[in-house]
Design an enzyme around this catalytic site. Sequence first.
Site, PDB file in Angstrom:
ATOM      1  N   TYR A 113     -13.216 -63.928  19.248  1.00  0.00           N
ATOM      2  CA  TYR A 113     -13.309 -62.605  18.618  1.00  0.00           C
ATOM      3  C   TYR A 113     -13.213 -62.700  17.102  1.00  0.00           C
ATOM      4  O   TYR A 113     -12.459 -63.509  16.568  1.00  0.00           O
ATOM      5  CB  TYR A 113     -12.167 -61.719  19.129  1.00  0.00           C
ATOM      6  CG  TYR A 113     -12.222 -60.325  18.569  1.00  0.00           C
ATOM      7  CD1 TYR A 113     -13.081 -59.382  19.112  1.00  0.00           C
ATOM      8  CD2 TYR A 113     -11.451 -59.952  17.466  1.00  0.00           C
ATOM      9  CE1 TYR A 113     -13.163 -58.103  18.588  1.00  0.00           C
ATOM     10  CE2 TYR A 113     -11.526 -58.679  16.938  1.00  0.00           C
ATOM     11  CZ  TYR A 113     -12.381 -57.752  17.499  1.00  0.00           C
ATOM     12  OH  TYR A 113     -12.464 -56.490  16.976  1.00  0.00           O
ATOM     13  N   TRP A 115     -14.718 -60.655  13.100  1.00  0.00           N
ATOM     14  CA  TRP A 115     -15.754 -59.933  12.352  1.00  0.00           C
ATOM     15  C   TRP A 115     -16.707 -60.843  11.598  1.00  0.00           C
ATOM     16  O   TRP A 115     -17.806 -60.433  11.260  1.00  0.00           O
ATOM     17  CB  TRP A 115     -15.089 -58.980  11.361  1.00  0.00           C
ATOM     18  CG  TRP A 115     -14.875 -57.633  11.927  1.00  0.00           C
ATOM     19  CD1 TRP A 115     -14.190 -57.335  13.079  1.00  0.00           C
ATOM     20  CD2 TRP A 115     -15.347 -56.394  11.402  1.00  0.00           C
ATOM     21  NE1 TRP A 115     -14.204 -55.974  13.272  1.00  0.00           N
ATOM     22  CE2 TRP A 115     -14.887 -55.372  12.263  1.00  0.00           C
ATOM     23  CE3 TRP A 115     -16.084 -56.047  10.280  1.00  0.00           C
ATOM     24  CZ2 TRP A 115     -15.169 -54.022  12.040  1.00  0.00           C
ATOM     25  CZ3 TRP A 115     -16.355 -54.707  10.049  1.00  0.00           C
ATOM     26  CH2 TRP A 115     -15.909 -53.716  10.935  1.00  0.00           C
TER      27      TRP A 115
HETATM   28  N1  LIG Z   1      -0.998 -55.638  13.562  1.00  0.00           N
HETATM   29  C1  LIG Z   1      -2.290 -55.334  13.658  1.00  0.00           C
HETATM   30  N2  LIG Z   1      -3.190 -56.293  13.964  1.00  0.00           N
HETATM   31  C2  LIG Z   1      -4.495 -55.986  14.025  1.00  0.00           C
HETATM   32  C3  LIG Z   1      -4.951 -54.669  13.791  1.00  0.00           C
HETATM   33  C4  LIG Z   1      -3.984 -53.664  13.501  1.00  0.00           C
HETATM   34  O1  LIG Z   1      -4.315 -52.482  13.315  1.00  0.00           O
HETATM   35  N3  LIG Z   1      -2.677 -54.048  13.422  1.00  0.00           N
HETATM   36  N4  LIG Z   1      -6.290 -54.391  13.862  1.00  0.00           N
HETATM   37  C5  LIG Z   1      -7.119 -55.251  14.686  1.00  0.00           C
HETATM   38  C6  LIG Z   1      -8.543 -55.018  14.431  1.00  0.00           C
HETATM   39  S1  LIG Z   1      -9.071 -53.389  14.542  1.00  0.00           S
HETATM   40  C7  LIG Z   1      -9.428 -56.017  14.195  1.00  0.00           C
HETATM   41  S2  LIG Z   1     -11.103 -55.652  14.174  1.00  0.00           S
HETATM   42  C8  LIG Z   1      -8.987 -57.414  14.032  1.00  0.00           C
HETATM   43  C9  LIG Z   1      -9.785 -58.201  12.983  1.00  0.00           C
HETATM   44  O2  LIG Z   1      -9.580 -59.558  13.176  1.00  0.00           O
HETATM   45  P1  LIG Z   1     -10.639 -60.667  12.662  1.00  0.00           P
HETATM   46  O3  LIG Z   1     -12.016 -60.148  12.806  1.00  0.00           O
HETATM   47  O4  LIG Z   1     -10.308 -61.946  13.329  1.00  0.00           O
HETATM   48  O5  LIG Z   1     -10.247 -60.744  11.131  1.00  0.00           O
HETATM   49  P2  LIG Z   1     -11.058 -61.326   9.883  1.00  0.00           P
HETATM   50  O6  LIG Z   1     -10.048 -61.528   8.809  1.00  0.00           O
HETATM   51  O7  LIG Z   1     -12.209 -60.440   9.564  1.00  0.00           O
HETATM   52  O8  LIG Z   1     -11.543 -62.742  10.404  1.00  0.00           O
HETATM   53  C10 LIG Z   1     -12.831 -63.200  10.240  1.00  0.00           C
HETATM   54  C11 LIG Z   1     -12.792 -64.697   9.971  1.00  0.00           C
HETATM   55  O9  LIG Z   1     -14.146 -65.169   9.982  1.00  0.00           O
HETATM   56  C12 LIG Z   1     -14.354 -66.032   8.859  1.00  0.00           C
HETATM   57  N5  LIG Z   1     -15.790 -65.963   8.538  1.00  0.00           N
HETATM   58  C13 LIG Z   1     -16.431 -65.056   7.774  1.00  0.00           C
HETATM   59  N6  LIG Z   1     -17.753 -65.305   7.749  1.00  0.00           N
HETATM   60  C14 LIG Z   1     -17.954 -66.413   8.505  1.00  0.00           C
HETATM   61  C15 LIG Z   1     -19.115 -67.151   8.875  1.00  0.00           C
HETATM   62  O10 LIG Z   1     -20.236 -66.823   8.509  1.00  0.00           O
HETATM   63  N7  LIG Z   1     -18.931 -68.220   9.703  1.00  0.00           N
HETATM   64  C16 LIG Z   1     -17.704 -68.608  10.138  1.00  0.00           C
HETATM   65  N8  LIG Z   1     -17.623 -69.678  10.930  1.00  0.00           N
HETATM   66  N9  LIG Z   1     -16.584 -67.921   9.789  1.00  0.00           N
HETATM   67  C17 LIG Z   1     -16.709 -66.836   9.010  1.00  0.00           C
HETATM   68  C18 LIG Z   1     -13.444 -65.470   7.784  1.00  0.00           C
HETATM   69  O11 LIG Z   1     -13.160 -66.451   6.799  1.00  0.00           O
HETATM   70  C19 LIG Z   1     -12.223 -65.051   8.616  1.00  0.00           C
HETATM   71  O12 LIG Z   1     -11.299 -66.092   8.721  1.00  0.00           O
HETATM   72  O13 LIG Z   1      -7.601 -57.438  13.699  1.00  0.00           O
HETATM   73  C20 LIG Z   1      -6.792 -56.734  14.641  1.00  0.00           C
HETATM   74  N10 LIG Z   1      -5.393 -56.974  14.344  1.00  0.00           N
HETATM   75  N1  LIG Z   2     -10.527 -51.228   3.714  1.00  0.00           N
HETATM   76  C1  LIG Z   2     -10.668 -51.542   5.020  1.00  0.00           C
HETATM   77  N2  LIG Z   2     -11.266 -50.668   5.851  1.00  0.00           N
HETATM   78  C2  LIG Z   2     -11.389 -50.956   7.182  1.00  0.00           C
HETATM   79  C3  LIG Z   2     -10.929 -52.193   7.705  1.00  0.00           C
HETATM   80  C4  LIG Z   2     -10.287 -53.104   6.790  1.00  0.00           C
HETATM   81  O1  LIG Z   2      -9.835 -54.208   7.170  1.00  0.00           O
HETATM   82  N3  LIG Z   2     -10.189 -52.756   5.467  1.00  0.00           N
HETATM   83  N4  LIG Z   2     -11.072 -52.476   9.039  1.00  0.00           N
HETATM   84  C5  LIG Z   2     -12.059 -51.710   9.811  1.00  0.00           C
HETATM   85  C6  LIG Z   2     -11.793 -51.839  11.246  1.00  0.00           C
HETATM   86  S1  LIG Z   2     -12.126 -53.331  11.997  1.00  0.00           S
HETATM   87  C7  LIG Z   2     -11.347 -50.810  12.020  1.00  0.00           C
HETATM   88  S2  LIG Z   2     -11.180 -51.023  13.711  1.00  0.00           S
HETATM   89  C8  LIG Z   2     -11.038 -49.494  11.451  1.00  0.00           C
HETATM   90  C9  LIG Z   2      -9.705 -48.973  11.985  1.00  0.00           C
HETATM   91  O2  LIG Z   2      -9.547 -47.625  11.713  1.00  0.00           O
HETATM   92  P1  LIG Z   2      -8.176 -46.920  12.136  1.00  0.00           P
HETATM   93  O3  LIG Z   2      -7.691 -47.487  13.387  1.00  0.00           O
HETATM   94  O4  LIG Z   2      -8.369 -45.445  12.087  1.00  0.00           O
HETATM   95  O5  LIG Z   2      -7.290 -47.370  10.899  1.00  0.00           O
HETATM   96  P2  LIG Z   2      -5.748 -47.632  10.631  1.00  0.00           P
HETATM   97  O6  LIG Z   2      -5.715 -47.979   9.177  1.00  0.00           O
HETATM   98  O7  LIG Z   2      -5.132 -48.560  11.585  1.00  0.00           O
HETATM   99  O8  LIG Z   2      -5.067 -46.231  10.880  1.00  0.00           O
HETATM  100  C10 LIG Z   2      -5.374 -45.063  10.131  1.00  0.00           C
HETATM  101  C11 LIG Z   2      -4.147 -44.212  10.033  1.00  0.00           C
HETATM  102  O9  LIG Z   2      -3.714 -43.780  11.316  1.00  0.00           O
HETATM  103  C12 LIG Z   2      -2.366 -43.357  11.203  1.00  0.00           C
HETATM  104  N5  LIG Z   2      -1.685 -43.539  12.483  1.00  0.00           N
HETATM  105  C13 LIG Z   2      -1.239 -44.698  13.002  1.00  0.00           C
HETATM  106  N6  LIG Z   2      -0.660 -44.491  14.206  1.00  0.00           N
HETATM  107  C14 LIG Z   2      -0.746 -43.149  14.450  1.00  0.00           C
HETATM  108  C15 LIG Z   2      -0.338 -42.312  15.531  1.00  0.00           C
HETATM  109  O10 LIG Z   2       0.245 -42.728  16.524  1.00  0.00           O
HETATM  110  N7  LIG Z   2      -0.651 -40.992  15.432  1.00  0.00           N
HETATM  111  C16 LIG Z   2      -1.305 -40.472  14.363  1.00  0.00           C
HETATM  112  N8  LIG Z   2      -1.598 -39.168  14.375  1.00  0.00           N
HETATM  113  N9  LIG Z   2      -1.679 -41.240  13.324  1.00  0.00           N
HETATM  114  C17 LIG Z   2      -1.415 -42.563  13.368  1.00  0.00           C
HETATM  115  C18 LIG Z   2      -1.754 -44.226  10.126  1.00  0.00           C
HETATM  116  O11 LIG Z   2      -1.017 -43.422   9.215  1.00  0.00           O
HETATM  117  C19 LIG Z   2      -2.933 -44.934   9.482  1.00  0.00           C
HETATM  118  O12 LIG Z   2      -2.910 -44.873   8.057  1.00  0.00           O
HETATM  119  O13 LIG Z   2     -10.965 -49.549  10.031  1.00  0.00           O
HETATM  120  C20 LIG Z   2     -12.087 -50.231   9.428  1.00  0.00           C
HETATM  121  N10 LIG Z   2     -11.981 -50.047   7.995  1.00  0.00           N
HETATM  122 MO   LIG Z   3     -11.359 -53.321  14.103  1.00  0.00          MO
END
Ligand SMILES: Nc1nc2c(c(=O)[nH]1)N[C@H]1C(S)=C(S)[C@@H](COP(=O)(O)OP(=O)(O)OC[C@H]3O[C@@H](n4cnc5c(=O)[nH]c(N)nc54)[C@H](O)[C@@H]3O)O[C@H]1N2
Ligand SMILES: Nc1nc2c(c(=O)[nH]1)N[C@H]1C(S)=C(S)[C@@H](COP(=O)(O)OP(=O)(O)OC[C@H]3O[C@@H](n4cnc5c(=O)[nH]c(N)nc54)[C@H](O)[C@@H]3O)O[C@H]1N2
Ligand SMILES: [Mo]
Length: 770
Positions: A113, A115
């Site tokens: 998994y 991005w």
């Molecule tokens: N506590 C907590 N944990 C969370 C979340 C949260 O809300 N709270 N959110 C979750 C969510 S929504 C998501 S989507 C995940 C994201 O988790 P990830 O998608 O695993 O996070 P990234 O940091 O985007 O990791 C991408 C990696 O790919 C590498 N990369 C970039 N381009 C390339 C390429 O072209 N080739 C190769 N081989 N590598 C590349 C980058 O250097 C990086 O190390 O995290 C989750 N984890």
């Molecule tokens: N700049 C930036 N933007 C991103 C990303 C990033 O890494 N950087 N990641 C992208 C990705 S992979 C994803 S999946 C999306 C995620 O998008 P979201 O899941 O919507 O994003 P979060 O920042 O986890 O949460 C948004 C807000 O939800 C509120 N919140 C948390 N828990 C609760 C709850 O139980 N109830 C209510 N009512 N509110 C709550 C928090 O205050 C938080 O600031 O964002 C995307 N956008």
């Molecule tokens: Mo995500």
Amino acid sequence: MDGHARTPLVGTHWGHFRVSADASGIRDVQPYEGDDNPSCYGASLADGFDTSVRIAQPMVRKGWLETRDGTGRSKGQGPFVPVSWDTALDLVAGELERVRSTMGNEAIYGGSYGWASAGRFHHAQSQVHRFLNGIGGYVSSRNSYSAAAAEVIVPHVLGLSPYTVIEPSYEEILAHGSLMVAFGGVCPHNNQVVPGGVLRHNDRALLSQFRERGIELVNISPMRQDVPAYMDQTWVPIRPGTDVALMMGIAHELITHDLCDQTFLNSHTVGFDDLAAYITGKADGCVRDADWAAALCGVEAGQIRALARKMVGRRTVIALSLSMQRAEFGEQPYFMGIALAAMLGQIGLPGGGVGLSWGNNGRGLFGTRRVNFSWGKLPQGSNPVEAFIPVARIADMLANPGAPFDYDGQRYQYPDIRLVYWAGGNPYHHHQDLAKLERAWERPETIIVQDSVWTASARRADIVLPATTFLEREDVVCGLGQSVSFSAQAAAPYAQARDDYAIFSDLARRMGTHDAFTEGRDSATWIRHIYQQSRDNAAAAGIQLPDFETLRTLEVVDVTDQLPRSTHPLEEFHNDPLGAPLGTPSGRIELSSERLASFGYDDCPRHPVWLERKEWLGAPLAYRFPLHLLSPQPQNRLHSQFDFGRASRDAKIEGREVMIMSCTDATQRGLTDGDIARVYNDRGETFVGVRVTDALMQGVVQLPTGAWYDPDEDGIDRHGNPNVLCADRPTSRLAMGPTAQSCLVQVDKHTGPLPEIRVFTPPLIERAED
Ligand SMILES: Nc1nc2c(c(=O)[nH]1)N[C@H]1C(S)=C(S)[C@@H](COP(=O)(O)OP(=O)(O)OC[C@H]3O[C@@H](n4cnc5c(=O)[nH]c(N)nc54)[C@H](O)[C@@H]3O)O[C@H]1N2
Ligand SMILES: Nc1nc2c(c(=O)[nH]1)N[C@H]1C(S)=C(S)[C@@H](COP(=O)(O)OP(=O)(O)OC[C@H]3O[C@@H](n4cnc5c(=O)[nH]c(N)nc54)[C@H](O)[C@@H]3O)O[C@H]1N2
Ligand SMILES: [Mo]
């Protein structure tokens, strides 16, 4: 602007940037001139060649070279031995062959998994999956860390994927709406990111019109700043994880005052009476009214009743943030949010109903003209291996081969994984309870990580293969938007880094699958081939795209004006529920589902329910750990990417990630702005910098994800990574999704010496023995 035309334009998930580079590295980064609200962290691209984090050549962990097992792997300290590409690829191919011939492809985990980066061809997931499919398949992963609970529950309720129901768009709300009730807000910085690449950030332009059009916005969130400051908002601070209670309190008010749209409920839904009996207490004697809800969610009963009445009789849309469902029982707020919208009877009306996941990933931005064809992409082939895991069950799978698990109504078994191949993701960023992951991570025989930088995951691999970044190769970028662009190569590959495609092509040669993997194409030919697919698909839908060379010259092509106005996916159903039924068993919105009932899950029964979580502010555990930790998306980067870059590092306090807390909670602990604190619970501990704010409700702290995991010998993280604290507990047996947002902690002021950050210096690298 002439100068600009010659400066390479590079597309990323967080915007397009002009990047100039020379032999010594990146010289300058400027946002794309057509983007009036560019991401601040474009600036970090200037650090894309930071030698202290880039992986210069293939590496093998010395311990693995000697013993061929995982002992000590998860300490992340190597030492590593640099090897040639030939040696590294021979080792990888040998391991794949050994595991495949002795244990079968079911012993290879390729779920991988992550991005990675934008681009239709250099997409690491497609690359690794295509390669592994070619050699007989791999154990895959289902759903996403972003939205697993929504992805599984929404189809049961609406018969559609949640990504189809991300309607109505802001444009429709501006034209027809009157009230937006946003659970979790519409977080402005999260809109900077669009998977696959974004050209223009137009959310500010759209959201700033709410005020002019008199559209009311209610922000139901622990954080006031989840709605941009330039919008008028009513802020309803809510205890995290209690949205279902609030929604039920509202629903009770609607039911008992005859404010539901009974006609819509009769014609468009099934199971309302069952749900209503639960909410009114007829079913079990517990009346789930505003007073009941107030005691759980911390919003006053009077305010809940007023909110219920406000939502009736005007065009109202309910917005559900993804964050709410990355929590224990995360299926429930989505189930109940849809039920509430059904009671208002507006599902399928323009500007009304329910919207899943605005305020992130650019959803809602794209107006009523939606791309009506699919962009070409690298085909992944088919995977003969049936075994899979729900994506966040990685640690459970590695640690418990053969153990049973439930998922979406069926029972499965964890496969026995001997080899893990990760390309384009950072599990030591995205997974919860990193200490548990470390224990499980020692079990496989071989772990291969392909990345450009020394992430915590790369440090915990046996074989590390350095990949190029998007700065070092060309591609076509389009993402969710209505434009396509040519992403130029800005610089030569760093040191010995190679494109994922080149790496897999050479591996395929060793595995005897080269011709099938490459189909005789090199990168440049593939990129043109994939773009031609987009052109053909577009042409079939009546949309003209220029040829590849023209795209290259133009850099960017916007097709918005050519797109027809698409119908709302639920509009037809709204108008004719019998003629255009939903994909549910009844063809209607299922507010109580016989299919869910047949699964027999007490953690996700047939209708929405309020369930006590193990970790929330009302739990017994809150006596020891009285603060609810939310770990939202970071403002200054995408996840863990470019955490070493200037935009991310400049925002830290003494090198630690910043945690936000309320004035009251800070004062109680003698903390002021800029202090260092220790955050801990039974799972782990980490150091953070503190910022104090009046925008966050008392009892809640926010520590964004993405600070590179940097544990000391005792496992205490030096850097502020929330995943040392978050639990690795599934949402429920239905989706088995991740639950990062259900986490209790305690915070203490730290005054002693601060441990040095080590994760931005390379691990120990020994000289090769020759
Ligand atoms: N506590 C907590 N944990 C969370 C979340 C949260 O809300 N709270 N959110 C979750 C969510 S929504 C998501 S989507 C995940 C994201 O988790 P990830 O998608 O695993 O996070 P990234 O940091 O985007 O990791 C991408 C990696 O790919 C590498 N990369 C970039 N381009 C390339 C390429 O072209 N080739 C190769 N081989 N590598 C590349 C980058 O250097 C990086 O190390 O995290 C989750 N984890
Ligand atoms: N700049 C930036 N933007 C991103 C990303 C990033 O890494 N950087 N990641 C992208 C990705 S992979 C994803 S999946 C999306 C995620 O998008 P979201 O899941 O919507 O994003 P979060 O920042 O986890 O949460 C948004 C807000 O939800 C509120 N919140 C948390 N828990 C609760 C709850 O139980 N109830 C209510 N009512 N509110 C709550 C928090 O205050 C938080 O600031 O964002 C995307 N956008
Ligand atoms: Mo995500």
